[in-house]
Design an enzyme around this catalytic site. Structure first.
Site, PDB file in Angstrom:
ATOM      1  N   PRO A 125      12.025   0.975  -3.273  1.00 50.60           N
ATOM      2  CA  PRO A 125      11.337  -0.267  -2.846  1.00 50.60           C
ATOM      3  C   PRO A 125      10.308  -0.722  -4.212  1.00 50.60           C
ATOM      4  CG  PRO A 125      10.310   1.563  -1.814  1.00 50.60           C
ATOM      5  CD  PRO A 125      11.594   1.963  -2.474  1.00 50.60           C
ATOM      6  N   GLN A 148      10.659  -1.262   4.655  1.00 48.64           N
ATOM      7  CA  GLN A 148       9.590  -0.257   4.234  1.00 48.64           C
ATOM      8  C   GLN A 148       8.430  -1.179   4.816  1.00 48.64           C
ATOM      9  OE1 GLN A 148       7.353   0.503   0.456  1.00 48.64           O
ATOM     10  NE2 GLN A 148       8.238   2.611   0.681  1.00 48.64           N
ATOM     11  N   CYS A 183       1.769   3.443  -2.146  1.00 49.64           N
ATOM     12  CA  CYS A 183       1.320   2.304  -2.842  1.00 49.64           C
ATOM     13  C   CYS A 183      -0.248   2.910  -3.463  1.00 49.64           C
ATOM     14  CB  CYS A 183       1.222   1.162  -2.145  1.00 49.64           C
ATOM     15  SG  CYS A 183       0.521  -0.216  -3.006  1.00 49.64           S
ATOM     16  N   ASN A 235      12.107  11.075  -6.465  1.00 49.67           N
ATOM     17  CA  ASN A 235      12.134   9.879  -7.146  1.00 49.67           C
ATOM     18  C   ASN A 235      11.007   9.977  -8.226  1.00 49.67           C
ATOM     19  OD1 ASN A 235       9.765   7.138  -6.362  1.00 49.67           O
ATOM     20  ND2 ASN A 235      11.856   7.055  -7.553  1.00 49.67           N
ATOM     21  N   GLY A 236      11.637   9.227  -9.472  1.00 52.01           N
ATOM     22  CA  GLY A 236      10.442   9.394 -10.604  1.00 52.01           C
ATOM     23  C   GLY A 236      11.151   9.980 -11.802  1.00 52.01           C
ATOM     24  N   ARG A 277      12.352   1.963 -11.448  1.00 51.15           N
ATOM     25  CA  ARG A 277      12.145   0.992 -12.691  1.00 51.15           C
ATOM     26  C   ARG A 277      13.394   1.086 -13.609  1.00 51.15           C
ATOM     27  NH1 ARG A 277       6.505   3.068 -14.870  1.00 51.15           N
ATOM     28  NH2 ARG A 277       7.212   4.892 -14.107  1.00 51.15           N
TER      29      ARG A 277
END
Length: 319
Positions: free
Chosen positions: A18, A70, A100, A200-201, A225
């Site tokens: 997301p 989400q 966030c 994630n990352g 990204r």
């Protein structure tokens, strides 16, 4: 490798993240077409959904399946009501945003601020489960302040609340999206919980994916990204052959957005996407400038034709 999140059985272990302003229905569809096993909407306010905020419905548009919605919020009652809303029923999974870092979200005790309150995380997960009757997941960060990890206690709280999986983006709130993801934290979460863990990352290549697999032992892998402008990354990471035609992708993207929002809104949404599609090409700077100056959707279409006509990207062992 397949992955099960509650009763939702995925065909693979690669997931599109997301991302506010990018994870719209059109781009999610493209990611799914190129091999994402699961996609997720950008974050949706639980209160906004309950109160009928007019900007909510376009965020909930989807044709990609399976798909996660989400939600963000800090009130269990609103989380329950949002998860129970009929517009959420067609989604396969409900995810709660615990990551966030944006100031207005954080200051409202939402997003990554929730990592200060594990007991509230447990309540929110339980409320979402009871409201949706769907598998519930959470997406969290390493913590808030650098060097003070909170991921493990928060993941355990989510598990106690009935979460079916947890996604770890191991940057601290202070970092926003800078620096490197510390996947030792992802590994610690994997070792602490019994539910699937999604890493994630900093996954932008097959080499990155293999490294994160080794470092974490995670069950699934979320691409954020690195997918922007490159929905075909899911084919790359899974070793599938592909041909990507940016102009065709942009046209599909626009057409899907037009089904749920006015042309002016579509034009504004497509501007950053055009910049992402152009990244890495010699004309990227000119395309970015043209997108910034676009006044309407017709301008966006002309820009797409001007820069991307005839452009193709090939990949995979069999091409």
């Amino acid at each position: 490798m397949s992955l099960a999140i509650g009763n939702v059985k995925l065909e693979g272990d690669l997931i599109f993240a997301p991302i506010a302003g990018f994870s719209d229905v059109g781009f999610r569809f493209l990611c799914a077409e190129y091999g994402a096993s699961l996609t997720c909407t950008e974050l949706v306010s639980a209160k906004g959904l309950v109160y009928g905020n007019k900007g909510t419905d376009p965020l909930l548009a989807h044709k990609d399946r399976p798909c996660t919605v989400q939600l963000f919020g800090c009130d269990p009652e609103f989380m329950f009501r949002a998860a129970a809303d009929e517009r959420v029923r067609d989604f396969d999974i409900v995810d709660i945003n615990l990551g966030c870092p944006v100031k207005k979200v954080f200051n409202n005790k939402e997003g990554s601020a929730l990592m200060q309150y594990p007991s509230l995380i447990e309540e929110l997960v339980q409320a979402a489960r009871e409201g949706s009757k769907k598998p519930v997941t959470v997406k969290l960060r390493a913590g808030i302040t650098m060097g003070k990890p909170l991921a493990v206690p928060c993941a355990l709280a989510a598990e106690r609340g009935g979460a079916s999986a947890v996604t770890v983006h191991p940057r601290y709130r202070e970092q926003f999206y800078s620096g490197l993801a510390d996947h030792s934290i992802t590994r610690d979460v994997k070792q602490a919980v019994r539910i699937p863990v999604i890493a994630n990352g900093d996954i932008a290549s097959a080499e990155d994916l293999q490294r994160v697999k080794r470092e974490t032992g995670a069950d699934g892998f979320m691409i954020a990204r690195a997918a922007l402008g490159r929905p075909y990354i899911f084919s790359e990471l899974s070793g599938r052959a592909y041909v990507f035609k940016p102009l065709d992708a942009i046209c599909t993207h626009i057409d899907m957005l037009l089904e749920c929002m006015p042309a002016k809104t579509v034009a504004n949404l497509m501007k950053p996407h055009i910049c992402s599609y152009a990244k890495g090409f010699g004309f990227a700077k000119d395309a970015r400038r043209a997108a910034a100056e676009a006044k309407c959707l017709d301008d966006i279409r002309l820009i797409a034709e001007r820069f991307f006509a005839g452009v193709e990207v090939f990949g995979g062992e069999n091409v």
